[in-house]
Write an enzyme that holds these catalytic residues in place. Structure first.
Site, PDB file in Angstrom:
ATOM      1  N   HIS A 147       0.870  -1.096   0.045  1.00 35.18           N
ATOM      2  CA  HIS A 147      -0.074  -0.005   0.025  1.00 35.18           C
ATOM      3  C   HIS A 147       0.944   1.125   0.091  1.00 35.18           C
ATOM      4  CE1 HIS A 147      -3.172   2.808   0.950  1.00 35.18           C
ATOM      5  NE2 HIS A 147      -4.141   1.855   0.631  1.00 35.18           N
ATOM      6  N   ASP A 203      -8.175  -5.060  -0.054  1.00 30.90           N
ATOM      7  CA  ASP A 203      -8.637  -5.912  -0.950  1.00 30.90           C
ATOM      8  C   ASP A 203      -8.320  -7.526  -0.971  1.00 30.90           C
ATOM      9  OD1 ASP A 203      -9.913  -4.019  -2.479  1.00 30.90           O
ATOM     10  OD2 ASP A 203      -7.865  -3.381  -3.224  1.00 30.90           O
TER      11      ASP A 203
HETATM   12  N1  CMC Z   1       3.979  -7.553  -4.764  1.00 34.08           N
HETATM   13  C1  CMC Z   1       5.368  -7.694  -5.031  1.00 34.08           C
HETATM   14  N2  CMC Z   1       6.179  -6.555  -4.569  1.00 34.08           N
HETATM   15  C2  CMC Z   1       5.390  -5.537  -4.445  1.00 34.08           C
HETATM   16  C3  CMC Z   1       3.910  -5.256  -4.210  1.00 34.08           C
HETATM   17  C4  CMC Z   1       3.389  -6.439  -4.483  1.00 34.08           C
HETATM   18  N3  CMC Z   1       2.185  -6.551  -4.321  1.00 34.08           N
HETATM   19  N4  CMC Z   1       3.883  -4.001  -3.955  1.00 34.08           N
HETATM   20  C5  CMC Z   1       5.031  -3.512  -3.956  1.00 34.08           C
HETATM   21  N5  CMC Z   1       6.218  -4.236  -4.188  1.00 34.08           N
HETATM   22  C6  CMC Z   1       7.547  -3.892  -4.230  1.00 34.08           C
HETATM   23  C7  CMC Z   1       7.761  -3.100  -5.480  1.00 34.08           C
HETATM   24  O1  CMC Z   1       8.145  -3.985  -6.682  1.00 34.08           O
HETATM   25  C8  CMC Z   1       9.104  -2.274  -4.925  1.00 34.08           C
HETATM   26  O2  CMC Z   1      10.028  -3.112  -4.912  1.00 34.08           O
HETATM   27  P1  CMC Z   1      11.641  -2.135  -5.321  1.00 34.08           P
HETATM   28  O3  CMC Z   1      11.893  -1.382  -4.108  1.00 34.08           O
HETATM   29  O4  CMC Z   1      12.354  -3.566  -5.087  1.00 34.08           O
HETATM   30  O5  CMC Z   1      11.464  -1.777  -6.476  1.00 34.08           O
HETATM   31  C9  CMC Z   1       8.417  -1.824  -3.437  1.00 34.08           C
HETATM   32  O6  CMC Z   1       7.695  -2.880  -3.152  1.00 34.08           O
HETATM   33  C10 CMC Z   1       7.752  -0.506  -3.106  1.00 34.08           C
HETATM   34  O7  CMC Z   1       6.590  -0.409  -4.166  1.00 34.08           O
HETATM   35  P2  CMC Z   1       6.065   0.529  -4.873  1.00 34.08           P
HETATM   36  O8  CMC Z   1       5.297   0.002  -6.520  1.00 34.08           O
HETATM   37  O9  CMC Z   1       7.174   1.831  -5.147  1.00 34.08           O
HETATM   38  O10 CMC Z   1       4.968   1.303  -3.990  1.00 34.08           O
HETATM   39  P3  CMC Z   1       3.717   2.012  -4.346  1.00 34.08           P
HETATM   40  O11 CMC Z   1       3.544   2.695  -3.222  1.00 34.08           O
HETATM   41  O12 CMC Z   1       4.220   2.989  -5.605  1.00 34.08           O
HETATM   42  O13 CMC Z   1       2.642   1.204  -4.743  1.00 34.08           O
HETATM   43  C11 CMC Z   1       0.633  -0.444  -4.641  1.00 34.08           C
HETATM   44  C12 CMC Z   1       1.383   0.617  -4.031  1.00 34.08           C
HETATM   45  C13 CMC Z   1      -0.611  -0.673  -3.890  1.00 34.08           C
HETATM   46  C14 CMC Z   1       0.318   0.082  -5.884  1.00 34.08           C
HETATM   47  C15 CMC Z   1       1.581  -1.659  -4.749  1.00 34.08           C
HETATM   48  O14 CMC Z   1       1.842  -1.896  -3.373  1.00 34.08           O
HETATM   49  C16 CMC Z   1       0.878  -2.670  -5.635  1.00 34.08           C
HETATM   50  O15 CMC Z   1       1.038  -2.610  -6.955  1.00 34.08           O
HETATM   51  N6  CMC Z   1       0.119  -3.499  -5.107  1.00 34.08           N
HETATM   52  C17 CMC Z   1      -0.710  -4.646  -5.438  1.00 34.08           C
HETATM   53  C18 CMC Z   1      -2.124  -4.001  -6.125  1.00 34.08           C
HETATM   54  C19 CMC Z   1      -2.852  -4.068  -4.984  1.00 34.08           C
HETATM   55  O16 CMC Z   1      -2.823  -4.821  -3.957  1.00 34.08           O
HETATM   56  N7  CMC Z   1      -3.491  -2.643  -5.050  1.00 34.08           N
HETATM   57  C20 CMC Z   1      -4.555  -2.330  -3.974  1.00 34.08           C
HETATM   58  C21 CMC Z   1      -4.136  -1.232  -3.085  1.00 34.08           C
HETATM   59  S1  CMC Z   1      -5.287  -1.185  -1.711  1.00 34.08           S
HETATM   60  C22 CMC Z   1      -6.768  -0.476  -2.284  1.00 34.08           C
HETATM   61  C23 CMC Z   1      -6.748   0.788  -2.751  1.00 34.08           C
HETATM   62  O17 CMC Z   1      -6.569   1.786  -1.872  1.00 34.08           O
HETATM   63  O18 CMC Z   1      -6.912   1.126  -4.000  1.00 34.08           O
END
Ligand code: CMC
Length: 427
Positions: free
Chosen positions: A306, A363
């Site tokens: 998140h 989720d």
């Molecule tokens: N699985 C594997 N790796 C992950 C995941 C995941 N679900 N989420 C983040 N990471 C890794 C990402 O690859 C990065 O790694 P590195 O530092 O080595 O490059 C690190 O964790 C930080 O991730 P980020 O993408 O910079 O984090 P963000 O804040 O930009 O993204 C997120 C947040 C929710 C988009 C992401 O965690 C994600 O894609 N999760 C899966 C989709 C999901 O469950 N979304 C629902 C969010 S909650 C409901 C809502 O509010 O909509």
């Protein structure tokens, strides 16, 4: 004395005001930066940018805290109901008994949609995604109220708030019925908000429908848990669209489209699809954890991570507790639940997820409950939209009430410098 932050730009020191929120959060006010220095702040994805001051929702992502208007989410989920939370978010306070009764009556009375609007559902292909349908129909709702959707008219905003809150469950249920080739069920105003929705989803005109009180309560609770989450992607979308003085229906329609994305509300559908994929693939959890860790793979563990929570999402914790109760009550034995639990346990022991503070989000478990309640997978994000609606409205109203300027970020241009156009024949 106002706290200041100093920024050194070459020989020049610039003093910027610091703002402290009611929970001690601090912000450096960078608004004057461009005017005084010519510099802009660059923050793609707004990961470190506050777009507004808000008194709606407080999140402490490090400690897993979520409060609407100061009230902890666990208290609201346990003691309140969704209609009251709608009032709390959109009006800014808990209602008195008289205010609650009037609000509830209004949401009940406005639950019908215009008969002409119903024809719109038939224009979509049978397998149309319901998020596309509800976004289109909400936008089309505006055409029925064209003379009364002035964002600057408080009475028109009030009535349209009630209309939207009342009609979205009807629109969502009609979208579902259309996809099944079943007759639409009119809203039954003798039922509660959530009971009415259940009957419109699962009732038939040919037989009576009895609302299961436990199911009704779970739906209501899920709606409460999704009701607001401050400046997330869809809420920011609603605010930005509203900042152009677009009407409430148009702004919310845009929010629904943003929510549809798999990295946002669309994740609950993707979680279920992922669990099913793991099951169909022989239940090899290791394989999927490896893929999630692999930088060369596009795969992410859906329902994990998140932008704000670097701890267990408090909503996920509440839903996780409900999963057992609902499955037991409905006598459901779902193998996907076992995969979800094992996946969670393994991920929480895995250094990749631990180091990045990737915990289950809202989720991760909501889809399992929806599935147990026989809500089809492509309706999961619609359930999220039903819940998020009062939050969108509250933010849209706050944006206008604060008279915030139109949302219009800056950029740093990295394209070609000026060059002369050449005719097509000469290229
Ligand atoms: N699985 C594997 N790796 C992950 C995941 C995941 N679900 N989420 C983040 N990471 C890794 C990402 O690859 C990065 O790694 P590195 O530092 O080595 O490059 C690190 O964790 C930080 O991730 P980020 O993408 O910079 O984090 P963000 O804040 O930009 O993204 C997120 C947040 C929710 C988009 C992401 O965690 C994600 O894609 N999760 C899966 C989709 C999901 O469950 N979304 C629902 C969010 S909650 C409901 C809502 O509010 O909509």
């Amino acid at each position: 004395m106002t706290e200041k932050a100093s920024l050194q730009l070459g020989e020049t020191t610039i003093e910027l005001d610091v703002l402290t929120g009611s929970e001690g959060e601090k912000a450096i006010i960078t608004k004057p930066l461009r005017k005084t220095t010519g510099f802009v702040s660059l923050d793609p994805g707004f990961v470190n940018t506050g777009s507004c001051q808000s008194d709606i929702t407080y999140i402490d992502g490090e400690n897993g805290i979520l409060r609407y208007r100061g009230y902890p989410i666990d208290q609201l989920a346990e003691k309140s109901n969704f209609v009251e939370v709608c009032y709390l978010l959109t009006e800014g306070k808990l209602p008195t008994k008289a205010e609650y009764d009037a609000f509830e009556t209004s949401l009940t009375r406005h639950s019908l949609i215009h008969e002409d609007l119903k024809r719109m559902f038939q224009a979509f292909p049978l397998n149309a995604h319901p998020m596309a349908i509800i976004s289109s129909v909400v936008s089309a709702l505006s055409t029925f109220y064209q003379d009364e959707y002035d964002p600057m008219n408080p009475e028109q905003v009030r009535i349209n708030t009630h209309r939207l809150l009342a009609k979205l469950p009807t629109i969502a249920a009609h979208a579902y019925k259309q996809s099944r080739g079943q007759p639409y069920i009119y809203p039954d105003n003798s039922l509660s908000y959530s009971g009415r929705f259940l009957k419109m989803m699962f009732g038939y005109p040919t037989e009576p429908y009895v609302v299961d009180e436990d199911v009704e309560r779970v739906i209501d609770q899920l709606l409460i848990l999704h009701a607001d989450h401050e400046q997330n992607c869809s809420t920011t979308t609603v605010r930005i669209v509203g900042s152009a003085r677009a009407n409430l229906f148009a702004s919310v329609s845009a929010g629904i489209s943003a929510l549809w994305g798999p990295l946002h509300g669309g994740a609950n559908q993707r979680v279920l699809e992922m669990l099913q994929m793991i099951k169909d693939d022989g239940g090899d959890i290791n394989k999927y954890l490896n893929m999630a860790r692999d930088r060369n793979s596009e795969f992410r563990l859906m329902g994990f991570g998140h932008r704000v929570y670097k701890n267990y999402d408090p909503r996920a914790a509440i839903i996780r507790d409900s999963v057992d109760k609902v499955l037991t009550k409905l006598g459901v034995n779902d193998p996907l639940v076992n995969i979800a639990r094992e996946l969670e346990t393994r991920a929480l022991e895995d250094s990749y997820f631990v180091d990045r503070k990737l915990y289950p989000n809202v989720d991760f478990y909501s889809g399992i409950i929806y599935r147990a309640l026989k809500i089809p997978t492509n309706m999961f994000t619609v359930m999220f939209a039903l819940g998020r609606l009062p939050g969108w409205i509250a933010h849209w109203k706050e944006n206008l009430a604060q008279g915030l300027p139109i949302g219009r970020p800056r950029q740093i241009y990295i394209g070609e410098n000026v060059r002369d156009y050449t005719k097509l024949s000469e290229r």
